[in-house]
Design a protein around this motif. Structure first.
Motif, PDB file in Angstrom:
ATOM      1  N   SER A 116      32.046  43.087  41.382  1.00 33.37           N
ATOM      2  CA  SER A 116      30.940  43.976  41.410  1.00 33.37           C
ATOM      3  C   SER A 116      30.803  44.750  42.813  1.00 33.37           C
ATOM      4  N   ILE A 117      30.881  43.977  43.942  1.00 34.20           N
ATOM      5  CA  ILE A 117      30.726  44.435  45.295  1.00 34.20           C
ATOM      6  C   ILE A 117      31.937  45.322  45.766  1.00 34.20           C
ATOM      7  N   LEU A 118      33.086  45.264  45.069  1.00 34.48           N
ATOM      8  CA  LEU A 118      34.121  46.273  45.423  1.00 34.48           C
ATOM      9  C   LEU A 118      34.195  47.557  44.512  1.00 34.48           C
ATOM     10  N   GLY A 119      33.193  47.630  43.736  1.00 35.31           N
ATOM     11  CA  GLY A 119      33.055  48.809  43.038  1.00 35.31           C
ATOM     12  C   GLY A 119      34.097  48.831  41.703  1.00 35.31           C
ATOM     13  N   ILE A 120      34.225  47.515  41.331  1.00 40.58           N
ATOM     14  CA  ILE A 120      35.176  47.386  40.099  1.00 40.58           C
ATOM     15  C   ILE A 120      34.180  47.404  38.941  1.00 40.58           C
ATOM     16  N   SER A 121      34.236  48.034  37.848  1.00 37.51           N
ATOM     17  CA  SER A 121      33.580  48.096  36.512  1.00 37.51           C
ATOM     18  C   SER A 121      33.756  46.776  35.913  1.00 37.51           C
ATOM     19  N   ASP A 122      32.665  46.383  35.136  1.00 33.09           N
ATOM     20  CA  ASP A 122      32.614  45.314  34.299  1.00 33.09           C
ATOM     21  C   ASP A 122      33.849  45.276  33.105  1.00 33.09           C
ATOM     22  N   ASP A 123      34.027  46.298  32.627  1.00 37.00           N
ATOM     23  CA  ASP A 123      35.128  46.298  31.886  1.00 37.00           C
ATOM     24  C   ASP A 123      36.423  45.998  32.419  1.00 37.00           C
ATOM     25  N   ILE A 124      36.838  46.524  33.687  1.00 39.55           N
ATOM     26  CA  ILE A 124      37.825  46.058  34.178  1.00 39.55           C
ATOM     27  C   ILE A 124      37.891  44.371  34.761  1.00 39.55           C
ATOM     28  N   ALA A 125      36.967  44.316  35.253  1.00 39.06           N
ATOM     29  CA  ALA A 125      36.770  42.796  35.821  1.00 39.06           C
ATOM     30  C   ALA A 125      37.139  41.960  34.356  1.00 39.06           C
ATOM     31  N   MET A 126      36.353  42.264  33.343  1.00 40.15           N
ATOM     32  CA  MET A 126      36.818  41.457  32.012  1.00 40.15           C
ATOM     33  C   MET A 126      38.130  41.355  31.642  1.00 40.15           C
ATOM     34  N   GLN A 127      39.003  42.368  32.002  1.00 41.81           N
ATOM     35  CA  GLN A 127      40.256  42.423  31.599  1.00 41.81           C
ATOM     36  C   GLN A 127      41.165  41.367  32.405  1.00 41.81           C
ATOM     37  N   VAL A 128      40.562  41.306  33.910  1.00 42.86           N
ATOM     38  CA  VAL A 128      40.996  40.202  34.715  1.00 42.86           C
ATOM     39  C   VAL A 128      40.643  39.019  34.242  1.00 42.86           C
ATOM     40  N   VAL A 129      39.546  38.801  33.817  1.00 40.36           N
ATOM     41  CA  VAL A 129      39.010  37.371  33.308  1.00 40.36           C
ATOM     42  C   VAL A 129      39.740  37.206  32.214  1.00 40.36           C
TER      43      VAL A 129
END
Length: 414
Positions: A352-365
């Protein structure tokens, strides 16, 4: 149906995930045209993760901080310092390894709408505004920085609450953890759908990048286990650290590798502390607390996956931003759930501090869960064994200081 569900849960999660992984690969190679049917399992799994993660972070961190005991004379200050240094050092190692061996990931959704931060000033501005967000809004919008800030503040204020209140917090924490376990018990189906979607869309070549990501993660954990932790023990206790390190791996780490739960390994660590002759008043507090907040492996996972997401999106990270990311990784790692895969749900905190959306982050998860059969086992082994290493190091350091004081008094008397 209940009996069938029980039999399903009695099977090792590792075995279930391996089966889901293999089935996903086979289906992706044989019936790629059925993507709309099979891939829905992966989408539902990611959706469930997104639903439970904000509540998980809020409740677990509040309970962990509020439940800390005070007023009892122990060696906890040294142990807490080691926990903090170890977790931050693990984040540094992960960042360095990520820069030396940069990894990019194949994400399904387009990332053209991601706006990278212009510099550390924008990162700090985003951080401050996220911290001051209304807590309800933070949970609803999955603003993990705001969630973490409110959890820390509420945890500190609730440290003086009655035992009844703390019991309620513990019960809520247990309930949320149970829900997370239910979600994660469905991981084999979700991974089947995710792997199927990946193979059907991109072929087997995509699995190679997962292997590269896993090598960075495991390599970082090995460096922390055999270089960083022994160095901290030597600096703190002024003794050869490797007998202690090898003992902790043999009698704690190996067991934790297969149970994949720091919480489940607490009795094992308590027995090992007794066997090592450590102070009971100290390890009776430090071991359960370490299972919650001493998360070197989690810091590595959070740092590596968030940086992999940044590299994938072409986000350039300067030194100050990287330092902020390490601090956030260390703080958020302390809130990692005691269940398998809990640290993966905290990756969005760093993203989140890098401007990466939750949708993208959850794909990484979700990608993290695919490699989690090995990654999470190694992470838990590092987390649990380091609880022993740091508790013993602090105890040895105290014994050394007391021995020096006694020797000094004896010299004065003579």
């Amino acid at each position: 149906m209940k009996a069938l569900f029980k039999k399903w849960n009695d099977i090792s999660l590792v075995k279930r995930i391996i089966v889901g992984l293999v089935i996903g690969i086979i289906l992706g190679l044989t019936i790629p045209e059925q993507a709309s049917i099979v891939s829905i399992f992966g989408k539902l799994f990611v959706s469930a993760l997104k639903a439970v993660a904000p509540v998980l972070v809020l409740v677990l961190v509040i309970n962990a901080i509020a439940g800390q005991k005070s007023g009892k004379k122990t060696n906890m200050k040294s142990i807490l310092a080691l926990y903090l240094l170890g977790t931050f050092s693990a984040g540094v190692v992960a960042a360095v390894m990520s820069y030396i061996f940069p990894t990019t990931l194949t994400l399904k959704d387009s990332a053209t709408d991601v706006a990278p931060p212009s510099g550390v000033g924008q990162v700090l501005e985003t951080l401050l505004f996220n911290v001051t967000t209304n807590p309800i809004t933070a949970v609803a919008d999955a603003n993990y920085i705001g969630i973490l800030a409110w959890a820390v503040v509420l945890g500190i204020t609730l440290k003086k609450a009655s035992e009844t209140t703390k019991t309620v917090l513990q019960n809520i924490s247990d309930a949320v953890s149970t829900v997370v376990q239910w979600v994660i018990s469905l991981a084999p189906f979700g991974i089947m759908g995710l792997v199927f979607d990946t193979i059907a869309s991109n072929g087997l070549s995509t699995l190679g990048e997962y292997g590269s990501l896993l090598l960075v993660l495991i390599g970082s954990m090995l460096i922390v286990t055999f270089v960083v932790n022994p160095l901290l023990v030597f600096i703190w206790a002024r003794r050869n650290p490797y007998p202690l390190v090898f003992t902790s791996i043999k009698e704690s780490g190996i067991y934790a590798f297969f149970t994949r739960s720091s919480a489940a390994n607490i009795p094992v660590n308590m027995r090992l502390c007794e066997k090592l002759g450590l102070d009971k008043d100290t390890y009776s507090v430090s071991i359960p607390l370490g299972a919650t907040i001493n998360m070197e492996g989690a810091a590595i996972t959070i740092s590596v996956l968030s940086l992999a997401a940044a590299f994938t999106l072409g986000i350039e990270i300067d030194l100050m931003t990287a330092i902020i990311l390490m601090v956030i990784s260390a703080i958020s790692a302390a809130g990692a759930s005691g269940v398998a895969g809990g640290s993966l749900l905290l990756v969005p905190v760093a993203c989140s501090i890098l401007g990466i959306s939750d949708d993208i982050a959850m794909q990484v998860v979700a990608i993290g869960f695919i490699i989690g059969v090995i990654q999470d086992s190694a992470e838990t082994a590092l987390n649990s064994s380091s609880d022993i290493v740091f508790t013993a190091a602090a105890d040895y350091a105290r014994e050394r200081k007391e021995g020096l004081k006694d020797a000094h008094k004896e010299a004065l008397n003579q």
